[in-house]
Scaffold this motif. Structure first.
Motif, PDB file in Angstrom:
ATOM      1  N   VAL A  55       0.861  -1.180   0.000  1.00  0.00           N
ATOM      2  CA  VAL A  55       0.000   0.000   0.000  1.00  0.00           C
ATOM      3  C   VAL A  55       0.902   1.235   0.000  1.00  0.00           C
ATOM      4  CG1 VAL A  55      -1.744   1.319   1.244  1.00  0.00           C
ATOM      5  CG2 VAL A  55      -1.885  -1.184   1.184  1.00  0.00           C
ATOM      6  N   ILE A  56       0.783   2.030  -1.057  1.00  0.00           N
ATOM      7  CA  ILE A  56       1.582   3.249  -1.181  1.00  0.00           C
ATOM      8  C   ILE A  56       0.914   4.391  -0.428  1.00  0.00           C
ATOM      9  CG2 ILE A  56       2.422   4.991  -2.807  1.00  0.00           C
ATOM     10  CD1 ILE A  56       2.569   2.730  -4.905  1.00  0.00           C
ATOM     11  N   LYS A  57      -0.413   4.506  -0.592  1.00  0.00           N
ATOM     12  CA  LYS A  57      -1.136   5.616   0.015  1.00  0.00           C
ATOM     13  C   LYS A  57      -2.567   5.204   0.307  1.00  0.00           C
ATOM     14  CE  LYS A  57      -1.761  10.052   1.002  1.00  0.00           C
ATOM     15  NZ  LYS A  57      -1.114  10.645   2.145  1.00  0.00           N
ATOM     16  N   LYS A  67      -4.265  10.815  -8.263  1.00  0.00           N
ATOM     17  CA  LYS A  67      -3.019  11.558  -8.461  1.00  0.00           C
ATOM     18  C   LYS A  67      -1.814  10.679  -8.120  1.00  0.00           C
ATOM     19  CE  LYS A  67      -2.916  15.845  -7.033  1.00  0.00           C
ATOM     20  NZ  LYS A  67      -2.763  17.040  -6.162  1.00  0.00           N
ATOM     21  N   TYR A  68      -1.891   9.981  -6.983  1.00  0.00           N
ATOM     22  CA  TYR A  68      -0.805   9.068  -6.602  1.00  0.00           C
ATOM     23  C   TYR A  68      -0.682   7.931  -7.609  1.00  0.00           C
ATOM     24  CZ  TYR A  68       0.423  11.098  -2.104  1.00  0.00           C
ATOM     25  OH  TYR A  68       0.902  11.927  -1.123  1.00  0.00           O
ATOM     26  N   HIS A  69      -1.811   7.396  -8.053  1.00  0.00           N
ATOM     27  CA  HIS A  69      -1.809   6.316  -9.039  1.00  0.00           C
ATOM     28  C   HIS A  69      -1.064   6.767 -10.300  1.00  0.00           C
ATOM     29  CE1 HIS A  69      -3.456   3.939 -12.385  1.00  0.00           C
ATOM     30  NE2 HIS A  69      -3.517   2.953 -11.499  1.00  0.00           N
ATOM     31  N   GLY A  70      -1.388   7.954 -10.789  1.00  0.00           N
ATOM     32  CA  GLY A  70      -0.738   8.480 -11.988  1.00  0.00           C
ATOM     33  C   GLY A  70       0.743   8.695 -11.801  1.00  0.00           C
ATOM     34  N   ALA A  78       3.534  -0.947 -11.645  1.00  0.00           N
ATOM     35  CA  ALA A  78       2.170  -1.449 -11.849  1.00  0.00           C
ATOM     36  C   ALA A  78       1.401  -1.204 -10.556  1.00  0.00           C
ATOM     37  CB  ALA A  78       2.190  -2.930 -12.194  1.00  0.00           C
ATOM     38  N   VAL A  79       0.493  -0.217 -10.587  1.00  0.00           N
ATOM     39  CA  VAL A  79      -0.271   0.153  -9.406  1.00  0.00           C
ATOM     40  C   VAL A  79      -1.765   0.085  -9.696  1.00  0.00           C
ATOM     41  CG1 VAL A  79       1.494   1.616  -8.328  1.00  0.00           C
ATOM     42  CG2 VAL A  79      -0.049   2.611  -9.985  1.00  0.00           C
ATOM     43  N   GLY A  80      -2.546  -0.055  -8.648  1.00  0.00           N
ATOM     44  CA  GLY A  80      -3.991  -0.070  -8.768  1.00  0.00           C
ATOM     45  C   GLY A  80      -4.608   0.688  -7.610  1.00  0.00           C
ATOM     46  N   ILE A  81      -5.889   0.997  -7.754  1.00  0.00           N
ATOM     47  CA  ILE A  81      -6.637   1.644  -6.670  1.00  0.00           C
ATOM     48  C   ILE A  81      -7.676   0.668  -6.161  1.00  0.00           C
ATOM     49  CG2 ILE A  81      -8.178   3.536  -6.015  1.00  0.00           C
ATOM     50  CD1 ILE A  81      -6.881   5.235  -8.194  1.00  0.00           C
TER      51      ILE A  81
END
Length: 88
Positions: A55-57, A67-70, A78-81
């Motif tokens: 978990v980044i944020k 914004k964090y995803h972008g 490779a990130v997801g929400i």
């Protein structure tokens, strides 16, 4: 707040993979630039084989999550929400 209302939180999650076309060395440099963490801390947090998804944020603001995803996907991650519902 009624009993059916739910607090929604969003988690920006690193899936543990680098996006095709990016090199790990450049992704590490990009993450260091975004987070201002040292190379050692970036490697320990994001590229530790035992950790898996990270978990980044966490935020209750979808725009902030986007914004964090972008930011992290442009860095080559490779990130997801993920949406999390709090029923309390």
């Amino acid at each position: 707040m009624s009993s059916i209302d739910k607090e929604v939180n969003y988690s920006v999650i690193f899936m543990g993979e680098i996006i095709t076309g990016f090199q790990k060395k450049q992704v590490i440099a990009n993450i260091m630039n975004i987070t201002r963490l040292s190379k050692e801390k970036v490697l320990a947090k994001f590229f530790n084989e035992e950790v898996g998804r990270i978990v980044i944020k966490r935020t209750n603001d979808l725009e902030k999550a986007r914004k964090y995803h972008g930011k992290f996907s442009r860095a080559g991650m490779a990130v997801g929400i993920q949406m999390d519902f709090d029923n309390s």
